[in-house]
Design a protein around this motif. Structure first.
Motif, PDB file in Angstrom:
ATOM      1  N   GLY A 192       0.835  -1.201   0.000  1.00 49.18           N
ATOM      2  CA  GLY A 192       0.000   0.000   0.000  1.00 49.18           C
ATOM      3  C   GLY A 192       0.864   1.242   0.000  1.00 49.18           C
ATOM      4  N   LYS A 193       0.212   2.397   0.190  1.00 50.74           N
ATOM      5  CA  LYS A 193       0.956   3.661   0.325  1.00 50.74           C
ATOM      6  C   LYS A 193       0.199   4.566   1.287  1.00 50.74           C
ATOM      7  CE  LYS A 193      -1.041   6.239  -3.579  1.00 50.74           C
ATOM      8  NZ  LYS A 193      -0.763   7.153  -4.706  1.00 50.74           N
ATOM      9  N   ASN A 194       0.945   5.508   1.894  1.00 50.73           N
ATOM     10  CA  ASN A 194       0.307   6.427   2.854  1.00 50.73           C
ATOM     11  C   ASN A 194      -0.050   7.754   2.182  1.00 50.73           C
ATOM     12  OD1 ASN A 194       2.666   7.925   2.646  1.00 50.73           O
ATOM     13  ND2 ASN A 194       3.507   7.209   4.612  1.00 50.73           N
ATOM     14  N   ASP A 195      -0.498   8.707   2.994  1.00 49.56           N
ATOM     15  CA  ASP A 195      -0.953   9.999   2.458  1.00 49.56           C
ATOM     16  C   ASP A 195       0.173  10.801   1.826  1.00 49.56           C
ATOM     17  OD1 ASP A 195      -3.416   9.352   3.353  1.00 49.56           O
ATOM     18  OD2 ASP A 195      -3.337  10.557   5.192  1.00 49.56           O
ATOM     19  N   GLN A 196       1.421  10.487   2.220  1.00 40.84           N
ATOM     20  CA  GLN A 196       2.581  11.181   1.634  1.00 40.84           C
ATOM     21  C   GLN A 196       3.126  10.438   0.404  1.00 40.84           C
ATOM     22  OE1 GLN A 196       2.604  10.872   5.320  1.00 40.84           O
ATOM     23  NE2 GLN A 196       1.504  12.823   5.057  1.00 40.84           N
ATOM     24  N   ASN A 197       2.369   9.455  -0.049  1.00 44.18           N
ATOM     25  CA  ASN A 197       2.771   8.641  -1.205  1.00 44.18           C
ATOM     26  C   ASN A 197       4.055   7.840  -0.970  1.00 44.18           C
ATOM     27  OD1 ASN A 197       0.653   9.198  -3.182  1.00 44.18           O
ATOM     28  ND2 ASN A 197       1.439  11.302  -3.090  1.00 44.18           N
ATOM     29  N   GLU A 198       4.305   7.506   0.302  1.00 40.98           N
ATOM     30  CA  GLU A 198       5.415   6.601   0.629  1.00 40.98           C
ATOM     31  C   GLU A 198       4.888   5.172   0.583  1.00 40.98           C
ATOM     32  OE1 GLU A 198       7.829   9.438   3.769  1.00 40.98           O
ATOM     33  OE2 GLU A 198       6.019   8.395   4.414  1.00 40.98           O
ATOM     34  N   LEU A 199       5.625   4.300  -0.097  1.00 43.36           N
ATOM     35  CA  LEU A 199       5.168   2.931  -0.276  1.00 43.36           C
ATOM     36  C   LEU A 199       5.437   2.080   0.968  1.00 43.36           C
ATOM     37  CD1 LEU A 199       6.435   2.194  -3.905  1.00 43.36           C
ATOM     38  CD2 LEU A 199       4.145   2.912  -3.195  1.00 43.36           C
ATOM     39  N   ALA A 200       4.512   1.179   1.260  1.00 35.78           N
ATOM     40  CA  ALA A 200       4.728   0.158   2.295  1.00 35.78           C
ATOM     41  C   ALA A 200       5.188  -1.114   1.582  1.00 35.78           C
ATOM     42  CB  ALA A 200       3.434  -0.090   3.064  1.00 35.78           C
ATOM     43  N   LEU A 201       6.356  -1.630   1.994  1.00 38.98           N
ATOM     44  CA  LEU A 201       6.964  -2.770   1.319  1.00 38.98           C
ATOM     45  C   LEU A 201       7.133  -3.955   2.257  1.00 38.98           C
ATOM     46  CD1 LEU A 201       9.860  -0.933  -0.596  1.00 38.98           C
ATOM     47  CD2 LEU A 201       7.564  -1.458  -1.434  1.00 38.98           C
ATOM     48  N   GLU A 202       6.950  -5.136   1.687  1.00 37.16           N
ATOM     49  CA  GLU A 202       7.180  -6.373   2.446  1.00 37.16           C
ATOM     50  C   GLU A 202       8.135  -7.239   1.627  1.00 37.16           C
ATOM     51  OE1 GLU A 202       4.464 -10.208   2.762  1.00 37.16           O
ATOM     52  OE2 GLU A 202       3.602  -8.536   3.886  1.00 37.16           O
ATOM     53  N   GLY A 203       9.239  -7.672   2.230  1.00 34.19           N
ATOM     54  CA  GLY A 203      10.197  -8.510   1.489  1.00 34.19           C
ATOM     55  C   GLY A 203      11.619  -8.113   1.792  1.00 34.19           C
ATOM     56  N   GLY A 204      12.490  -8.215   0.787  1.00 29.70           N
ATOM     57  CA  GLY A 204      13.893  -7.874   0.974  1.00 29.70           C
ATOM     58  C   GLY A 204      14.686  -8.943   1.691  1.00 29.70           C
ATOM     59  N   TRP A 205      14.137 -10.177   1.705  1.00 37.35           N
ATOM     60  CA  TRP A 205      14.818 -11.280   2.400  1.00 37.35           C
ATOM     61  C   TRP A 205      15.578 -12.202   1.445  1.00 37.35           C
ATOM     62  CZ3 TRP A 205       9.264 -11.042   3.744  1.00 37.35           C
ATOM     63  CH2 TRP A 205       8.438 -11.572   2.737  1.00 37.35           C
ATOM     64  N   GLN A 206      15.666 -11.851   0.158  1.00 33.40           N
ATOM     65  CA  GLN A 206      16.191 -12.779  -0.853  1.00 33.40           C
ATOM     66  C   GLN A 206      17.713 -12.754  -0.963  1.00 33.40           C
ATOM     67  OE1 GLN A 206      13.883 -10.414  -1.427  1.00 33.40           O
ATOM     68  NE2 GLN A 206      12.017 -11.386  -2.135  1.00 33.40           N
ATOM     69  N   ASN A 207      18.411 -12.132  -0.038  1.00 34.42           N
ATOM     70  CA  ASN A 207      19.867 -12.138  -0.072  1.00 34.42           C
ATOM     71  C   ASN A 207      20.372 -12.247   1.356  1.00 34.42           C
ATOM     72  OD1 ASN A 207      22.745 -11.122  -0.366  1.00 34.42           O
ATOM     73  ND2 ASN A 207      22.053 -10.940  -2.480  1.00 34.42           N
ATOM     74  N   ASN A 208      21.430 -13.034   1.540  1.00 34.48           N
ATOM     75  CA  ASN A 208      21.946 -13.283   2.882  1.00 34.48           C
ATOM     76  C   ASN A 208      22.880 -12.168   3.364  1.00 34.48           C
ATOM     77  OD1 ASN A 208      22.013 -14.815   5.189  1.00 34.48           O
ATOM     78  ND2 ASN A 208      23.410 -16.353   4.408  1.00 34.48           N
ATOM     79  N   ARG A 209      23.142 -11.178   2.528  1.00 32.55           N
ATOM     80  CA  ARG A 209      23.925  -9.993   2.929  1.00 32.55           C
ATOM     81  C   ARG A 209      22.969  -8.809   2.812  1.00 32.55           C
ATOM     82  NH1 ARG A 209      29.521 -11.006   1.868  1.00 32.55           N
ATOM     83  NH2 ARG A 209      29.959  -9.088   2.983  1.00 32.55           N
ATOM     84  N   ARG A 210      22.181  -8.572   3.846  1.00 28.82           N
ATOM     85  CA  ARG A 210      21.077  -7.603   3.743  1.00 28.82           C
ATOM     86  C   ARG A 210      21.550  -6.174   3.943  1.00 28.82           C
ATOM     87  NH1 ARG A 210      15.850 -10.604   6.507  1.00 28.82           N
ATOM     88  NH2 ARG A 210      16.160 -12.600   5.479  1.00 28.82           N
ATOM     89  N   MET A 211      22.021  -5.598   2.851  1.00 27.37           N
ATOM     90  CA  MET A 211      22.512  -4.218   2.893  1.00 27.37           C
ATOM     91  C   MET A 211      21.533  -3.261   2.221  1.00 27.37           C
ATOM     92  SD  MET A 211      26.441  -4.974   1.867  1.00 27.37           S
ATOM     93  CE  MET A 211      27.429  -6.144   2.799  1.00 27.37           C
ATOM     94  N   GLY A 212      20.402  -3.768   1.789  1.00 27.15           N
ATOM     95  CA  GLY A 212      19.406  -2.902   1.172  1.00 27.15           C
ATOM     96  C   GLY A 212      19.576  -2.800  -0.330  1.00 27.15           C
ATOM     97  N   MET A 213      18.557  -2.218  -0.960  1.00 28.07           N
ATOM     98  CA  MET A 213      18.530  -2.191  -2.419  1.00 28.07           C
ATOM     99  C   MET A 213      19.435  -1.103  -2.993  1.00 28.07           C
ATOM    100  SD  MET A 213      14.808  -0.599  -3.439  1.00 28.07           S
ATOM    101  CE  MET A 213      13.727  -1.241  -2.173  1.00 28.07           C
ATOM    102  N   HIS A 214      19.818  -1.315  -4.239  1.00 26.01           N
ATOM    103  CA  HIS A 214      20.665  -0.375  -4.968  1.00 26.01           C
ATOM    104  C   HIS A 214      19.912   0.939  -5.158  1.00 26.01           C
ATOM    105  CE1 HIS A 214      23.344   1.127  -8.108  1.00 26.01           C
ATOM    106  NE2 HIS A 214      24.172   0.118  -7.847  1.00 26.01           N
ATOM    107  N   GLU A 215      20.614   2.045  -5.004  1.00 28.31           N
ATOM    108  CA  GLU A 215      19.961   3.358  -5.107  1.00 28.31           C
ATOM    109  C   GLU A 215      19.451   3.647  -6.508  1.00 28.31           C
ATOM    110  OE1 GLU A 215      22.685   6.263  -3.698  1.00 28.31           O
ATOM    111  OE2 GLU A 215      22.682   5.512  -1.635  1.00 28.31           O
TER     112      GLU A 215
END
Length: 785
Positions: A192-215
């Motif tokens: 979903g998304k909030n009133d500021q149009n920021e997305l709510a995300l679920e996931g990001g577990w597909q890598n064992n070195r969890r440094m976050g997504m590429h900019e």
């Protein structure tokens, strides 16, 4: 009476071993008898008959597409004796397709802006859509671009608030992104998304070195408002409406629309005590399974991987089972997965392409591992480590074979994937396979646990296409002794050498392979990889890297256009590097001790040899020009009289790499022929090709004046071919001053610096328009002349 007894004795074996043939047809009926004229309708019905039948059995599937609502499952009830095997195969040369997809009956009507829509009556999943057998694209931003380096096109603003403001209801969309360090990828469900149009995300577990997504490298899909170009589609769950933007050449009335509904097609479900045995699947086409990227959650010890334990064909508790001469294509997840206990199984003669994740995986049970750790930064204190060598249980794949398979276009969805993945398994033979066009490694060994693999006669190229810091062959060895702090790790190995060998109890042999990686190393033994024997390999672009590890023997390999990369070794590594041919001086990083022996190697020029000897290695090594038999035909055997033979190098066969069956040989792409760099021959006026640009050393007052340089230093860009990779960051009359953080004074410096590029993203310093500018460049294919 005697006569009757003799007759029974003579005829009894014939009755026992008579082969039974059963037939199945898409037009059959399960009330039939399974004969050619009265075939069954389902494989399940045929299996029920097989369970009552002794002797060898063949189930013949007659031509057609068999659409499965659930996987065909083999249990211990289907187990066969060794001389009473079961084979499921196509009938003669007719095409038999096993599909996890349903065919859609659609009535199309115009929507707007080139988009059409159709109501969906059934309750279906819409994860992928195929039109006339071709995969279409979920509505995405940015639009798919087949020429893009990563993920089919990416945009830094893909999940920005400004972008999300255009979307009425993005829930159900996906975010796909490269790992921040380009070590694979991450995937998220938009909830979903909030009133500021920021997305709510679920996931990001597909890598064992969890440094976050590429900019920068990310995209979104399954967003209705992004449906804006041909071949894109969107399914509205709420209204059960399929929207599609057809290309001009498709007739919607006659086109075949299909969507996958299940993730697995065949499952072998047994245990060590009660396995599924002696069943072969042969000559079938397996297609259309669901994507599984959101189920890819389980960390694989301390490698960079997480895993989903499944595939179109899942072996779990199988013994002496085979997949032969099959075509596996257009699959959403893994193609073939060997899970936990499996023994003496074979995948051979298969064509595996257009796969969402990995082609073939062997993954054991972490509960079979002694003192396991699961994330890079986790460790077990040495005093708490179980010191018993090897596995704790038998719950892992062993003694299996991957032979004569053509694997390409894998990892279409999941970038942390491989042609062949080996983790927590032992003694797997990977022989005579051709592997190319993959986002990461062609063959990957996730950790040393438990060694014994023989990897030979493979042809592996066009790898690491959508990631960085990796190789055509890649391994890690972050076994039970591993510690993330290098100083502590050094002290553990220095005082407890035996710990480093407790998991990789059998050597891993890498021999007689041909490897080429244009975005990393040809052979990359990363963190802690130990107990390797590496010989008779032809490396055509990326050289060989050995990071810290123990007991590696590297000998009689040829490194074209590159060299040996030793990085951060243990003091007592016990490593051996001898009888190898390198095309440039070694490129060590933080090496003080050079193992047990580094000697009897062949260098291209006296300066490279002298540099090695000044570090205390290669006392008996030589240098000299190498005269290869026929480089244009990839024959890099040395001609008679070569100086290499004086230090023990031996020629090895150059015509035995890759697939061996004639049908696959015809289909396989050919290994790209490298243009040979002759680094020691460059004169001040020599002009060479560098990524599609003509470059030379800066030598004259005129060149200095024309560029505005302060002195005659650096490498001058004479010409840039439009469309070449160099055109993305170089212009005519530029002077290259630094490349990959190395000062460039001449062509030798530039070529050596480009050899040491470890990933795909590096810095170049250029003098242009009277000033120095710095650029970050993403390197792709780089042939040098």
């Amino acid at each position: 009476m005697k006569k009757i007894i003799i007759t029974l004795v003579l005829w009894w074996p014939a009755i026992l071993f008579a082969q039974t043939k059963l037939y199945v047809s898409t037009k059959g009926n399960d009330a039939n008898r399974g004969t050619p004229n009265r075939p069954f309708a389902s494989i399940g019905r045929a299996l029920a008959e097989v369970r009552k039948t002794s002797g060898p059995v063949v189930i013949y599937l007659l031509a057609g597409t068999y659409r499965l609502k659930q996987p065909v499952v083999f249990t211990p009830k289907d187990t066969r004796r060794e001389n009473e095997t079961l084979t499921i195969t196509g009938s003669k040369s007719q095409k038999v397709v096993i599909s996890g997809g349903v065919a859609l009956d659609l009535k199309w009507e115009k929507y707007k802006n080139g988009i059409w829509k159709a109501a969906i009556k059934q309750d279906l999943l819409f994860d992928e859509l195929f039109v006339n057998g071709q995969l279409q694209r979920m509505a995405r931003y940015p639009n798919f671009d087949s020429t893009a380096r990563f993920l089919g096109g990416t945009a830094a603003d893909a999940i920005s608030k400004e972008r999300a403001a255009r979307w009425r209801s993005p829930a159900g969309g996906y975010v796909h992104a490269l790992h921040r360090s380009e070590w694979g990828d991450f995937h998220y469900l938009i909830t979903g998304k909030n009133d500021q149009n920021e997305l709510a995300l679920e996931g990001g577990w597909q890598n064992n070195r969890r440094m976050g997504m590429h900019e920068k490298h990310r995209f979104v899909e399954n967003i209705f408002e992004e449906l804006d170009t041909v071949n894109e589609w969107f399914y509205d769950k709420n209204t059960r409406t399929l929207y599609y933007y057809p290309p001009a050449d498709i007739d919607l009335k006659t086109a075949k629309f299909e969507t996958p509904q299940i993730a697995h097609l065949f499952e072998f479900k047994g245990t060590e005590k009660d396995p599924v045995s002696n069943i072969t699947i042969e000559g079938l086409t397996l297609t259309q399974t669901l994507r599984t990227f959101m189920q890819n959650k389980e960390p694989l010890l301390r490698s960079d991987w997480t895993i989903y334990r499944g595939g179109a064909v899942l072996y779990d508790g199988a013994v002496n089972c085979s997949l032969k001469n099959c075509t596996l294509t257009n699959l959403g997840g893994n193609a073939i997965f060997f899970n936990k206990y499996n023994r003496s199984c074979t995948v051979s003669g298969c064509l595996i392409s257009n796969i969402g994740a990995s082609a073939i995986c062997f993954v054991g049970d972490p509960n079979a591992v002694r003192s396991p750790s699961f994330e890079y930064n986790e460790f077990v204190r040495p005093d708490l480590i179980d010191r018993t060598p090897g596995p704790k249980t038998n719950n892992y794949p062993a003694a299996c074979k991957v032979y004569d398979n053509l694997l390409f276009d894998a990892g279409l969805v999941e970038k942390q994937s491989a042609g062949v993945e080996l983790s927590m398994c032992q003694s797997i033979i990977v022989r005579h396979n051709t592997i190319y066009d993959v986002p990461r490694a062609g063959i990957n060994v996730s950790e040393g646990t438990w060694g014994g693999h023989i990897i030979e006669y493979n042809d592996v190229f066009n790898t690491v296409k959508e990631s960085g810091d990796h190789g055509s062959f890649n391994s890690w060895g972050r076994d039970r002794y591993w510690h993330p702090d290098k100083r502590i790790l050094d002290s553990i190995v220095e005082t407890n050498y035996d710990l480093a060998m407790l998991d990789v109890v059998k050597p891993i042999i890498l021999r007689n392979n041909r490897m080429r990686c244009d975005h990393g190393w040809d052979i990359d033994l990363d963190d802690g990889s130990g107990n390797y024997i590496i010989y008779n390999n032809l490396c055509l672009n990326g050289g060989i890297k050995l990071r810290e590890g123990v007991n590696r023997v590297v000998e009689n390999n040829i490194m074209i256009n590159n060299t040996f990369h030793p990085h951060v070794w243990f003091k007592n590594s016990n490593d051996v590097f001898r009888h190898n041919i390198v095309s440039a001086g070694y490129l060590p990083i933080n090496i003080n001790v050079w193992g047990k022996e580094t000697d009897y190697n062949v260098f291209p020029d006296p300066a490279s040899l002298k540099a090695a000897q000044s570090r205390g290695t290669d006392k008996n090594s030589v240098w000299g020009e190498l005269f290869f038999m026929d480089p244009e035909k990839l024959d890099f055997r040395l001609k008679e009289g070569s100086i290499a033979f004086s230090v023990g190098f031996k020629n090895f066969a150059m015509d035995s790499f890759g697939v061996v069956s004639s049908g696959l040989k015809v289909l396989a792409k050919k290994m790209p022929v490298p243009s040979i760099i002759t680094m020691h021959k460059s004169s001040d006026n020599e002009i060479i090709d560098f990524m599609g640009a003509k470059v030379k050393k800066m030598t004259t007052q005129g060149e200095r004046s024309a560029t505005g340089m302060d002195s005659e230093r650096g490498v001058l860009v004479v010409e840039v071919n439009p469309g070449a990779e160099a055109a993305r960051f170089l212009q005519t009359n530029d002077v290259i001053l630094s490349f990959n953080n190395k000062t460039i004074n001449d062509l030798h410096d530039l070529l050596a610096a480009s050899m040491s590029v470890i990933g795909v993203n590096t810095e170049v310093v250029i003098f242009r328009n009277q000033k120095e500018i710095r650029k970050r460049v993403e390197l792709g294919h780089h042939d040098h002349h």
